[in-house]
Write a protein that holds these residues in place. Sequence first.
Motif, PDB file in Angstrom:
ATOM      1  N   LYS A 104       0.812  -1.241   0.014  1.00  0.00           N
ATOM      2  CA  LYS A 104      -0.123  -0.178   0.063  1.00  0.00           C
ATOM      3  C   LYS A 104       0.868   1.310  -0.072  1.00  0.00           C
ATOM      4  N   GLN A 105       1.784   1.054   0.619  1.00  0.00           N
ATOM      5  CA  GLN A 105       2.645   2.439   0.701  1.00  0.00           C
ATOM      6  C   GLN A 105       3.391   2.718  -0.587  1.00  0.00           C
ATOM      7  N   PHE A 106       4.109   1.575  -1.187  1.00  0.00           N
ATOM      8  CA  PHE A 106       4.752   1.797  -2.286  1.00  0.00           C
ATOM      9  C   PHE A 106       3.814   2.292  -3.311  1.00  0.00           C
ATOM     10  N   ASN A 107       2.762   1.485  -3.482  1.00  0.00           N
ATOM     11  CA  ASN A 107       1.587   2.080  -4.616  1.00  0.00           C
ATOM     12  C   ASN A 107       1.115   3.594  -4.317  1.00  0.00           C
ATOM     13  N   LYS A 108       1.197   4.018  -3.217  1.00  0.00           N
ATOM     14  CA  LYS A 108       0.688   5.537  -2.783  1.00  0.00           C
ATOM     15  C   LYS A 108       1.944   6.366  -3.335  1.00  0.00           C
ATOM     16  N   LEU A 109       3.194   5.936  -3.017  1.00  0.00           N
ATOM     17  CA  LEU A 109       4.357   6.387  -3.457  1.00  0.00           C
ATOM     18  C   LEU A 109       4.248   6.724  -4.997  1.00  0.00           C
ATOM     19  N   VAL A 110       4.361   5.666  -5.482  1.00  0.00           N
ATOM     20  CA  VAL A 110       4.355   5.730  -7.021  1.00  0.00           C
ATOM     21  C   VAL A 110       3.271   6.727  -7.533  1.00  0.00           C
TER      22      VAL A 110
END
Length: 132
Positions: A104-110
């Motif tokens: 979830k954090q990675f997808n939000k960052l991207v």
Amino acid sequence: MEEKLITIGITSYNAQNTIKDAINSAISQLWCNKEIIIVDDFSTDNSQAIIKSINFQGVKHKLIFKKENKGCSHSRNQIIKNATGTYICFFDDDDVSHPDRINKQFNKLVSYQKKFKTNKIACYASSIRDYQ
């Protein structure tokens, strides 16, 4: 598309009651391409023995045991210095994170990187606290 390597960094100090759950939470992250770096800040309890006894289930990991207590910021700098991941995700020594946290954090960052056309993005996790 190949998953980016993400470093999970855990600082530890006198966390014998919580460190095992925190490490297992990191191991259980659904993000497959990960490494775990644990820096113990010269614990005086049983934390170091517990950390050494963990089965990392094939997850790449590095354990650093400091010879003197220098504080959390020094330990985090050790994690940054030793990380080989494209991204770093910090877990505290008493954190138990949802297995999908890194996804979830990675997808939000991207999505923010694309939306705002920048690489200067930081992400933090909301939390649900369960005090027993």
